[in-house]
Design an enzyme around this catalytic site. Sequence first.
Site, mmCIF file in Angstrom:
data_model
loop_
_atom_site.group_PDB
_atom_site.id
_atom_site.type_symbol
_atom_site.label_atom_id
_atom_site.label_comp_id
_atom_site.label_asym_id
_atom_site.label_seq_id
_atom_site.Cartn_x
_atom_site.Cartn_y
_atom_site.Cartn_z
ATOM 1 N N THR A 163 23.821 47.517 -38.573
ATOM 2 C CA THR A 163 23.139 47.223 -39.837
ATOM 3 C C THR A 163 21.611 47.340 -39.731
ATOM 4 O OG1 THR A 163 23.064 44.865 -39.334
ATOM 5 C CG2 THR A 163 24.955 45.638 -40.592
ATOM 6 N N ASP A 164 21.074 47.188 -38.517
ATOM 7 C CA ASP A 164 19.610 47.054 -38.396
ATOM 8 C C ASP A 164 18.836 48.269 -38.907
ATOM 9 O OD1 ASP A 164 20.119 44.584 -37.368
ATOM 10 O OD2 ASP A 164 19.736 45.128 -35.282
ATOM 11 N N THR B 271 27.248 46.280 -34.538
ATOM 12 C CA THR B 271 27.937 44.992 -34.352
ATOM 13 C C THR B 271 29.415 45.082 -34.678
ATOM 14 O OG1 THR B 271 25.970 43.711 -34.802
ATOM 15 C CG2 THR B 271 28.033 42.612 -35.236
ATOM 16 N N SER C 155 22.254 50.212 -33.404
ATOM 17 C CA SER C 155 21.492 51.099 -34.299
ATOM 18 C C SER C 155 19.988 51.082 -34.019
ATOM 19 C CB SER C 155 21.777 50.790 -35.770
ATOM 20 O OG SER C 155 21.134 49.622 -36.175
HETATM 21 N N1 ASP Z 1 21.982 45.219 -33.616
HETATM 22 C C1 ASP Z 1 23.106 45.630 -34.428
HETATM 23 C C2 ASP Z 1 22.920 47.093 -34.792
HETATM 24 O O1 ASP Z 1 22.154 47.384 -35.656
HETATM 25 C C3 ASP Z 1 23.194 44.783 -35.647
HETATM 26 C C4 ASP Z 1 24.350 45.083 -36.560
HETATM 27 O O2 ASP Z 1 25.062 46.037 -36.448
HETATM 28 O O3 ASP Z 1 24.540 44.275 -37.505
HETATM 29 O O4 ASP Z 1 23.540 47.934 -34.196
#
Ligand code: ASP
Length: 330
Positions: free
Chosen positions: A85-86, A12, A54
């Site tokens: 973050t995922d 993100t 991710s």
């Molecule tokens: N879907 C995103 C990822 O994990 C979420 C994020 O980065 O917060 O790449």
Amino acid sequence: MKKILMLATGGTIASRAGDKGMVPQSAPPELLGALEKFREYYDITYKVILNLDSSNIQAEEWRLIARSIYDALPDYDGIVITHGTDTMAYTASAVTFMLQNLHKPVVFTGSQIPIGSPLSDAQSNLATALAAIDHDVTGVTIAFNHKLMRGCRAVKVRTMGFDAFESVNSQNRGEFFADGIRLVTERFPLRGERCELKSDICNEVFLLKLIPGTNPEIFGRLRGMGYRGIVLETFGAGGLHYQRRDLSAPIKRLVDDGIPVVVCSQCLYEKSDFSLYEVGRKVLATGAIQSLDMTTEAAVTKLMWALGQTSDLEEIRKIFATNFAGEITF
Ligand code: ASP
């Protein structure tokens, strides 16, 4: 001035909304602009090694990330990895095991909102990650929402809140306040002088969360699919059913055939102890390995990594009886 390498992998933090939903960009101008400001304080080199959400980051990418860090270690004071973050907690745990005796800071960060948005948490998360390197917080860390957590203890606990990560069963390594930083200075003792890259990893590990009534046949099916190791999330402090649907017998058959079964709790906090109840002791008698207070992410990646190093069940037991980087409390 600290010399820092920033390895971008997507997420993100680097994303932009489009017709197909949010998609990462390799070098968003807002991220490059933010780095320019940070260059007043740090000597930063920026390199894009992946450009993925991710959810698409798996064992192959963990190996690439660990190799990229390892190759750069001699030339930098520390390395920041921007990552979605995922699955960040899985990557941070896997990289922790792959980089043995890590004596420099390696800090993962990302954000809940893209860096181009006015409400984004990206700037402050990047600032926290860079400050962790400035303060020589060695080992693999996740920097998020002004906190530093061991990579092998962090869990993503919120989908929307800025406080997306928690350090589970282990105190934060540091926290940033308006009046300064409170760091936990205790460092994990290293086992050797030099960092070693051990990035072999086995993808054939299955995580099974039990529900009351899980069909014991699942274990034979998993074996038939070629899985070489199983992590079982069981009930409470450590228990699984044996009445009507006996889960212990098929687990014993797997262990007798040299397939490691690691048992942990579905509860997020505190340790499991399978010696407490009869329903736990039955599984201990099968030879299953207890994960104690490890996070599920750490237990899964430790088993994947252990099976990458050896197929010998006794060696795998020894790996689980070792605290490599603060991932477990004995
Ligand atoms: N879907 C995103 C990822 O994990 C979420 C994020 O980065 O917060 O790449």
